[in-house]
Scaffold this active site. Structure first.
Site, short mmCIF file in Angstrom:
data_model
loop_
_atom_site.label_atom_id
_atom_site.label_comp_id
_atom_site.label_asym_id
_atom_site.label_seq_id
_atom_site.Cartn_x
_atom_site.Cartn_y
_atom_site.Cartn_z
N HIS A 1 -72.71 -92.37 -63.10
CA HIS A 1 -73.68 -92.60 -62.02
C HIS A 1 -73.59 -94.01 -61.45
O HIS A 1 -73.50 -94.98 -62.19
CB HIS A 1 -75.11 -92.23 -62.43
N ASP B 1 -74.34 -99.26 -68.23
CA ASP B 1 -75.12 -98.11 -67.75
C ASP B 1 -75.31 -98.19 -66.24
O ASP B 1 -76.26 -98.77 -65.77
CB ASP B 1 -76.47 -98.08 -68.48
N GLU C 1 -79.26 -91.20 -61.14
CA GLU C 1 -79.50 -90.67 -62.47
C GLU C 1 -80.75 -91.27 -63.07
O GLU C 1 -81.58 -90.57 -63.61
CB GLU C 1 -78.29 -90.96 -63.38
N GLU C 2 -80.89 -92.58 -62.93
CA GLU C 2 -81.89 -93.29 -63.72
C GLU C 2 -83.32 -92.79 -63.52
O GLU C 2 -84.04 -92.57 -64.46
CB GLU C 2 -81.82 -94.80 -63.45
N ASP D 1 -71.45 -91.71 -69.62
CA ASP D 1 -72.72 -92.39 -69.37
C ASP D 1 -73.36 -92.80 -70.69
O ASP D 1 -74.57 -92.69 -70.88
CB ASP D 1 -73.66 -91.48 -68.56
N HIS E 1 -80.79 -100.70 -70.34
CA HIS E 1 -81.93 -100.87 -69.40
C HIS E 1 -82.58 -102.26 -69.50
O HIS E 1 -83.74 -102.42 -69.11
CB HIS E 1 -83.01 -99.78 -69.61
#
Lengths: 457, 457
Positions: B279, B291, B325-326, B353, B424
């Site tokens: 992504h 990520d 995606e997130e 991912d 994140h």
């Protein structure tokens, strides 16, 4: 005839399944203990940040020995002792200098270099000479008539296509080990070696060189990768170029060092030893976190975790923090010699000296039958990321013992992708070690020792 | 009867050995290409350092889409196109504030927090309320009468004993996803969630929350681990303590995003697709390097390497950089919907991912027979560190496609020890990615696609 055999097989299979379940639980308990309450990472912080680089013979190494003995006591060793051994005493001297000297008189930043371990210095005045770039020993031999009075620059690139980077190291390290004497044989005055690394930075990576006493000892330095490329281009573009090198390193008379040893006494065979260790010494230009602070604190952690869990091994487990691996292997040699002298009984030796990265298996020097036995434990080890038991080899420090006693040996084989980014360079710091990866290595080592102690090899 | 069967078996075995040797060579060529000439790391540098964090709907995401299309063209895609899709448009607003408010009036540093993705703000004035610490949803239910007017602090620790850290994440993430609405149901005014991490630093780790529309939407933030411990202690020691929280994030109307797609046309089945992707969007508070910049550049690298080597796949390989995606999964949903609408034929989908770390295998959602087929390729894959094919699952972005078409799916499974240190969080930067580990992931993915394309599943 089939039925009794099947019954026997079924019986073995049930026993074996039950043993496997109990071993699986025992290893799970060990992993839980290490992943939850390990002191390995904090021990590593103290060793790297409070003591730092600790070459054999240095004052830092004296501090490290004291720290190691204390750490083993704190971990719960039944007995802690040291073994005196003579170690090389090499000192780096003043900060190395290297710069391009050219009639062009353009500004060029100095070259980032580092003397090779055990190398001689250039003398206080340094040496200035033309540089000849060499990519192989074949080329060296072919151009031997051009070497006199020159600085030989071994610019052999670290091969990126080996998946296991130790193979790239094995491929390139001959230039560092043999390069200086092979160049000196033909009259070269100094040697610059491209660092054995595929890092993206410009840190030079040191490491031992070995002089051949038949030829004059000449100064030898490692150069960072970016500066190696810069130097290589300059050689092509500037025929008037020379390089000035100055190193003041020297080999002093041998001095005293110690293997530091902690034991967890065996319940059934207290006079039979399983050795597990790493080397306490490191290069002086870094914190020696992966090399080999990791192996030291992992070995101590196994003792701590066994003790904390009340696991009583059948054989005595000896955690050995070896005195001198980097520039002499004297610690491992002394350990083996004393073991012979004292008529000790040894059954297995394990080392961790390939970095504190996520583990993948063990490299092993043992019989095929012994290797097959380790592989039969794959169902117990693979849940912890350990699946690779095919590679032949063993750690430098345990090899003298293993060969002297003819016992099986293993070395933890962590993932190697990042190792040569930092190996023997200033970037081998505490921050480059991940806490969980370090701990997973200790789990894997502790699990293998548990199985070897219980079942033998 | 035995002989003919043995002859057939021997024949299959010879064929198979020769096929395996040729496959082994093909994968070796791919690995050499990637490890020597990969552009993945440089692509990642540009994506993370020049574009940076790129939440769906943000201006950075528009730049990332342009970059992605260009990168696919440069890699040699036969065709590059985009798929428009509506994406959520959440904005973080001003820097979040949080501090302890107490009658003690002692100095305490502010709390390091970060709004959860998709969360509502507190309003400009913020909210000040007493804090109740909750360790489980059972405890929440048991203490539901105490929640009214309070800030609920979910302080559930990330379990260190799972070897695969995604299991720790799966264990803890419910507090982030469901926690706000479950607290709001009983009158809580805001929620603080302990970050899902076992990092040693104090970065808060964001991630989506999901409101239940039956209850008022309340502000929700993540807190760094050190501050979570500090807050927990203070709750015990200071009954007068309240916390002031201020977030101004808000969900704007949906906006337009794009899946960015590059194709390498199949030689035999050009209208049958193998999808590989990651992504393109990331959280806004970091560079989104692991990520999922890693998955994006690895997927592009497979196309580049195939093209550079002249490898012509039988099926068309589609590299898909998913739009969102997130905080929405809208990219993957749109991709599947358009595939259905256009009556496309899909045979396999692969995603990366889970970070750009050294690969260990694939998690897979497929039949047992298909999994057995992948496992039969272990001799070809294990030399590249890929041995773990047992775990069930697949990536978030390919799952809508895989389920809609009933096709086998896989996701690269890298070593997970370091992932939740940075997941994140502001520490998910380019510097946290190792070039070779990233490349080894691309090698593994490219090898699996090679085998599936050649033999099917």
């Amino acid at each position: 005839m089939m039925k009794p055999i099947l019954a026997v097989l079924a019986c073995i299979s049930v026993q074996s399944a039950s043993a496997q379940a109990s071993d699986s639980l025992a290893i799970r308990r060990l992993a839980d203990e290490v992943l939850t309450r390990s002191t390995a990472y904090e021990n590593l912080r103290v060793l790297t940040k409070q003591i730092g680089g600790r070459l054999a013979g240095s004052p830092q190494m004296v501090k490290a020995e004291k720290w190691g003995a204390e750490a083993l006591k704190t971990a719960g060793a039944d007995k802690v002792f040291t073994q005196e051994c003579m170690v090389p005493h090499w000192v780096r001297g003043e900060k190395e200098q290297a710069r391009i000297v050219s009639r062009r008189r353009d500004f060029v930043p100095p070259l980032n270099i580092l003397a090779l371990g055990n190398s001689v210095g250039t003398g206080k005045k340094g040496v200035t000479a033309p540089v000849i770039e060499i990519k192989s020993f074949d080329e060296l031999e072919a151009r031997k008539s051009e070497l006199k009075g020159k600085i030989v620059f071994y610019n052999y690139p670290f091969n990126p296509t080996f998946v296991k980077t130790f193979h790239s190291y094995g491929d390139a390290v001959k230039f560092r080990a043999q390069g200086p004497s092979r160049a000196s044989k033909y009259g070269a005055v100094a040697v610059i070696v491209r660092s054995m690394s595929h890092s993206m930075d410009n840190h030079p990576h040191t490491g031992s060189t070995r002089y051949n006493d038949s030829f004059p000892k000449i100064a030898a330095v490692a150069i960072g990768l970016k500066d190696a490329d810069r130097l290589s281009q300059r050689i092509v573009n500037d025929p008037t170029m020379q390089v000035f090198l100055r190193t003041t390193c020297e080999m002093l008379p041998d001095t005293i060092g110690h293997n530091v040893i902690g034991e967890l006494r065996g319940s059934e065979f207290p006079d039979q030893y399983i050795t597990v260790g790493g080397h306490l010494d490191s290069w002086d230009n870094c914190e020696g976190a992966h090399d080999d602070g990791a192996g030291v604190v992992q070995s101590i952690e196994i003792l701590r975790a066994y003790k904390a869990l009340g696991v009583r091994p059948r054989h005595t487990i000896r955690v050995v923090l070896f005195a001198n691996e980097e520039n002499g292997t004297r610690g491992g040699v002394k350990y083996a010699a004393l073991a012979k002298e004292n008529n000790e009984k040894h059954v297995f030796a394990l080392e961790s000296d390939a970095g504190g990265f996520t583990p993948r298996g063990f490299i092993m020097e043992m019989t095929d039958a012994q290797r097959a036995r380790v592989k039969s434990w794959t169902p117990l080890l693979q849940p912890y990321g350990l699946y690779d038991f095919d590679e032949v080899g063993a750690g430098v420090d345990i090899t003298p013992l293993g060969r002297a006693f003819g016992i099986p040996m293993a070395e933890l084989s962590p993932d190697s992708q990042r190792y040569f980014d930092i190996h023997h360079a200033a970037s081998d710091t505490f921050e480059a070690v991940n806490k969980r990866e370090l701990e997973m290595g200790a789990v894997g080592m502790g699990a293998l020792i548990y199985l070897v102690d219980k079942y033998g090899l």
